[in-house]
Every structure is written in structure tokens, then in C-alpha cells.
Design a protein around this motif. Structure first.
Motif, PDB file in Angstrom:
ATOM      1  N   VAL A 104       0.845  -1.199   0.000  1.00  0.00           N
ATOM      2  CA  VAL A 104       0.000   0.000   0.000  1.00  0.00           C
ATOM      3  C   VAL A 104       0.880   1.248   0.000  1.00  0.00           C
ATOM      4  O   VAL A 104       0.646   2.193  -0.766  1.00  0.00           O
ATOM      5  N   ASP A 105       1.898   1.267   0.838  1.00  0.00           N
ATOM      6  CA  ASP A 105       2.812   2.415   0.880  1.00  0.00           C
ATOM      7  C   ASP A 105       3.517   2.598  -0.462  1.00  0.00           C
ATOM      8  O   ASP A 105       3.648   3.718  -0.962  1.00  0.00           O
ATOM      9  N   ARG A 106       3.951   1.516  -1.067  1.00  0.00           N
ATOM     10  CA  ARG A 106       4.687   1.573  -2.341  1.00  0.00           C
ATOM     11  C   ARG A 106       3.810   2.076  -3.485  1.00  0.00           C
ATOM     12  O   ARG A 106       4.239   2.894  -4.292  1.00  0.00           O
ATOM     13  N   TYR A 107       2.585   1.588  -3.580  1.00  0.00           N
ATOM     14  CA  TYR A 107       1.730   1.907  -4.725  1.00  0.00           C
ATOM     15  C   TYR A 107       0.821   3.109  -4.512  1.00  0.00           C
ATOM     16  O   TYR A 107       0.477   3.790  -5.470  1.00  0.00           O
ATOM     17  N   LEU A 108       0.400   3.342  -3.288  1.00  0.00           N
ATOM     18  CA  LEU A 108      -0.511   4.460  -3.021  1.00  0.00           C
ATOM     19  C   LEU A 108       0.190   5.652  -2.381  1.00  0.00           C
ATOM     20  O   LEU A 108      -0.356   6.753  -2.380  1.00  0.00           O
ATOM     21  N   GLY A 109       1.349   5.443  -1.807  1.00  0.00           N
ATOM     22  CA  GLY A 109       2.100   6.536  -1.201  1.00  0.00           C
ATOM     23  C   GLY A 109       1.775   6.777   0.254  1.00  0.00           C
ATOM     24  O   GLY A 109       2.608   7.274   0.999  1.00  0.00           O
ATOM     25  N   ASP A 110       0.570   6.461   0.670  1.00  0.00           N
ATOM     26  CA  ASP A 110       0.181   6.583   2.073  1.00  0.00           C
ATOM     27  C   ASP A 110      -1.047   5.713   2.318  1.00  0.00           C
ATOM     28  O   ASP A 110      -1.527   5.045   1.415  1.00  0.00           O
ATOM     29  N   ARG A 111      -1.534   5.742   3.535  1.00  0.00           N
ATOM     30  CA  ARG A 111      -2.667   4.883   3.913  1.00  0.00           C
ATOM     31  C   ARG A 111      -3.938   5.681   4.175  1.00  0.00           C
ATOM     32  O   ARG A 111      -4.843   5.212   4.862  1.00  0.00           O
ATOM     33  N   ASP A 112      -4.018   6.892   3.619  1.00  0.00           N
ATOM     34  CA  ASP A 112      -5.132   7.800   3.911  1.00  0.00           C
ATOM     35  C   ASP A 112      -6.272   7.746   2.902  1.00  0.00           C
ATOM     36  O   ASP A 112      -7.200   8.525   3.002  1.00  0.00           O
ATOM     37  N   SER A 113      -6.229   6.842   1.949  1.00  0.00           N
ATOM     38  CA  SER A 113      -7.297   6.783   0.947  1.00  0.00           C
ATOM     39  C   SER A 113      -8.334   5.733   1.331  1.00  0.00           C
ATOM     40  O   SER A 113      -8.083   4.853   2.159  1.00  0.00           O
ATOM     41  N   GLY A 114      -9.475   5.816   0.693  1.00  0.00           N
ATOM     42  CA  GLY A 114     -10.513   4.815   0.903  1.00  0.00           C
ATOM     43  C   GLY A 114     -10.047   3.426   0.496  1.00  0.00           C
ATOM     44  O   GLY A 114     -10.374   2.435   1.156  1.00  0.00           O
ATOM     45  N   LEU A 115      -9.282   3.345  -0.597  1.00  0.00           N
ATOM     46  CA  LEU A 115      -8.767   2.061  -1.038  1.00  0.00           C
ATOM     47  C   LEU A 115      -7.829   1.462   0.014  1.00  0.00           C
ATOM     48  O   LEU A 115      -7.941   0.287   0.357  1.00  0.00           O
ATOM     49  N   ALA A 116      -6.919   2.277   0.515  1.00  0.00           N
ATOM     50  CA  ALA A 116      -5.988   1.790   1.537  1.00  0.00           C
ATOM     51  C   ALA A 116      -6.742   1.319   2.778  1.00  0.00           C
ATOM     52  O   ALA A 116      -6.450   0.253   3.328  1.00  0.00           O
ATOM     53  N   GLU A 117      -7.712   2.093   3.212  1.00  0.00           N
ATOM     54  CA  GLU A 117      -8.487   1.712   4.395  1.00  0.00           C
ATOM     55  C   GLU A 117      -9.233   0.409   4.157  1.00  0.00           C
ATOM     56  O   GLU A 117      -9.297  -0.453   5.039  1.00  0.00           O
ATOM     57  N   SER A 118      -9.789   0.242   2.971  1.00  0.00           N
ATOM     58  CA  SER A 118     -10.507  -0.981   2.637  1.00  0.00           C
ATOM     59  C   SER A 118      -9.570  -2.190   2.632  1.00  0.00           C
ATOM     60  O   SER A 118      -9.887  -3.241   3.189  1.00  0.00           O
ATOM     61  N   LEU A 119      -8.420  -2.044   1.990  1.00  0.00           N
ATOM     62  CA  LEU A 119      -7.465  -3.140   1.921  1.00  0.00           C
ATOM     63  C   LEU A 119      -6.932  -3.530   3.301  1.00  0.00           C
ATOM     64  O   LEU A 119      -6.716  -4.716   3.576  1.00  0.00           O
ATOM     65  N   LEU A 120      -6.710  -2.546   4.142  1.00  0.00           N
ATOM     66  CA  LEU A 120      -6.119  -2.795   5.456  1.00  0.00           C
ATOM     67  C   LEU A 120      -7.162  -3.039   6.548  1.00  0.00           C
ATOM     68  O   LEU A 120      -6.807  -3.155   7.720  1.00  0.00           O
ATOM     69  N   SER A 121      -8.404  -3.155   6.160  1.00  0.00           N
ATOM     70  CA  SER A 121      -9.486  -3.391   7.118  1.00  0.00           C
ATOM     71  C   SER A 121      -9.198  -4.636   7.962  1.00  0.00           C
ATOM     72  O   SER A 121      -8.778  -5.668   7.432  1.00  0.00           O
ATOM     73  N   PRO A 122      -9.449  -4.563   9.260  1.00  0.00           N
ATOM     74  CA  PRO A 122      -9.223  -5.727  10.126  1.00  0.00           C
ATOM     75  C   PRO A 122     -10.053  -6.949   9.727  1.00  0.00           C
ATOM     76  O   PRO A 122      -9.677  -8.079  10.022  1.00  0.00           O
ATOM     77  N   GLU A 123     -11.148  -6.729   9.025  1.00  0.00           N
ATOM     78  CA  GLU A 123     -12.003  -7.842   8.607  1.00  0.00           C
ATOM     79  C   GLU A 123     -11.405  -8.652   7.456  1.00  0.00           C
ATOM     80  O   GLU A 123     -11.820  -9.778   7.225  1.00  0.00           O
ATOM     81  N   ARG A 124     -10.470  -8.061   6.722  1.00  0.00           N
ATOM     82  CA  ARG A 124      -9.868  -8.763   5.578  1.00  0.00           C
ATOM     83  C   ARG A 124      -8.811  -9.752   6.056  1.00  0.00           C
ATOM     84  O   ARG A 124      -7.934  -9.406   6.826  1.00  0.00           O
ATOM     85  N   ASP A 125      -8.903 -10.965   5.561  1.00  0.00           N
ATOM     86  CA  ASP A 125      -7.925 -12.002   5.839  1.00  0.00           C
ATOM     87  C   ASP A 125      -6.953 -12.029   4.666  1.00  0.00           C
ATOM     88  O   ASP A 125      -7.350 -12.335   3.536  1.00  0.00           O
ATOM     89  N   GLU A 126      -5.704 -11.698   4.909  1.00  0.00           N
ATOM     90  CA  GLU A 126      -4.705 -11.563   3.847  1.00  0.00           C
ATOM     91  C   GLU A 126      -3.672 -12.674   3.890  1.00  0.00           C
ATOM     92  O   GLU A 126      -3.385 -13.234   4.947  1.00  0.00           O
ATOM     93  N   VAL A 127      -3.108 -12.957   2.718  1.00  0.00           N
ATOM     94  CA  VAL A 127      -1.969 -13.858   2.617  1.00  0.00           C
ATOM     95  C   VAL A 127      -0.864 -13.155   1.828  1.00  0.00           C
ATOM     96  O   VAL A 127      -1.118 -12.245   1.049  1.00  0.00           O
ATOM     97  N   ALA A 128       0.341 -13.610   2.073  1.00  0.00           N
ATOM     98  CA  ALA A 128       1.497 -13.144   1.310  1.00  0.00           C
ATOM     99  C   ALA A 128       1.861 -14.228   0.302  1.00  0.00           C
ATOM    100  O   ALA A 128       1.785 -15.425   0.622  1.00  0.00           O
ATOM    101  N   ILE A 129       2.223 -13.810  -0.879  1.00  0.00           N
ATOM    102  CA  ILE A 129       2.712 -14.725  -1.917  1.00  0.00           C
ATOM    103  C   ILE A 129       4.171 -14.359  -2.152  1.00  0.00           C
ATOM    104  O   ILE A 129       4.485 -13.218  -2.478  1.00  0.00           O
TER     105      ILE A 129
END
Length: 150
Positions: A104-129
Motif C-alpha cells: 500500500v505504501d509503495r503503490y498508493l504513497g500513504d494509507r489515507d485513501s478509501g482504497l488503503a483503508e478498505s485493503l487494510l481493514s481488520p475484517e480482511r484475511d490476507e496472505v502473502a505470496i
């Protein structure tokens, strides 16, 4: 990333991967033998490519069935240049979203957008590839395309 051929040295290829915030195009085989390709955000780290996605995404199931992948990271505007190759992907939990936060930091520059907030939502279960690059090929058409503009 040891086995690099083409127009660039390994060091130049690594520099390109570090500098460019363009998506990786990732190709794999589906469990029924078909082909699947998608674009993901990536970062180059410690010789590997790292991505993140939702834990329930189809790509996760596909990679767990068959971890062999092909990839391309290239510019979309002239002069065309980039890195393509093949490797082996592994999927692991991104419980604290460390990989996703870095992306998110690399592609969006910060975490202050709606997209960043949505992606980083605690409800989202993420995996790393993580893609262990077996071989890579680089190309750079800068000289050839520059000559056409003259």
C-alpha cells in the motif's frame, strides 16, 4: 534472483524491480489444467518477489495446488523494457498485514485513501505470496525505439 539473462545485469534488473511501482503479471496453471493470469502489486525483497491478496482469492487455491508460476513486470509505455521469468510461489498468512502495508505504501504513497483503508481493514484475511525466482530474462528496447523517433 541468480539466473538473469538478457539486456541487463542482475544488478540492473534488481534496480528496475525496486524502482518501478507497476503491477506484476502472474501466470499459473489451474487445478483443472487451464491457465490463469492476474496482476498484483509486488515488491522485490531479498532476491524474491512478494505480493499480497485476499486469503479466499482463487489464485491462492491455484498456487497451493501447483506453485509453478511465470511472471512479467514491464513498462506499458515506450520505450518498452522489463523483467520476465519463472519461479515457485509459496503462500503464507500475512496476519499483521506487513506485506500488504508495504505494498500500500509503495503503490498508493500513504494509507489515507478509501482504497488503503478498505485493503487494510481488520475484517480482511490476507496472505502473502512469495515468488522464488528460478530464472529471469530482461529486455530494454530503449535504443531501438529511440532510433525510430529520430
Amino acid at each position: 534472483m541468480e539466473n538473469v539473462t538478457g539486456d541487463w545485469t542482475r544488478e540492473r534488473a534488481e534496480q528496475f524491480l525496486d524502482e518501478r511501482a507497476i503491477p506484476i503479471r502472474l501466470a499459473m496453471q489451474t487445478p483443472d489444467g487451464g491457465l490463469w493470469m492476474l496482476s498484483l502489486w509486488y515488491r522485490y525483497r531479498d532476491g524474491n518477489l512478494e505480493c499480497a491478496t485476499g486469503a479466499k482469492a482463487k489464485v491462492v487455491r491455484y498456487l497451493r495446488e501447483n506453485p509453478a508460476v511465470a511472471f512479467e513486470i514491464s513498462t506499458n509505455e515506450p520505450p518498452y523494457r522489463g523483467v520476465r521469468g519463472a519461479g515457485t510461489a509459496s503462500v503464507s498468512p500475512d496476519e499483521d498485514k506487513a506485506v500488504l502495508r508495504a505494498l500500500v505504501d509503495r503503490y498508493l504513497g500513504d494509507r489515507d485513501s478509501g482504497l488503503a483503508e478498505s485493503l487494510l481493514s481488520p475484517e480482511r484475511d490476507e496472505v502473502a505470496i512469495e515468488i522464488d525466482v528460478d530464472r529471469a530474462y530482461t529486455w530494454d528496447f530503449s535504443d531501438r525505439m529511440q532510433a525510430r523517433e529520430d
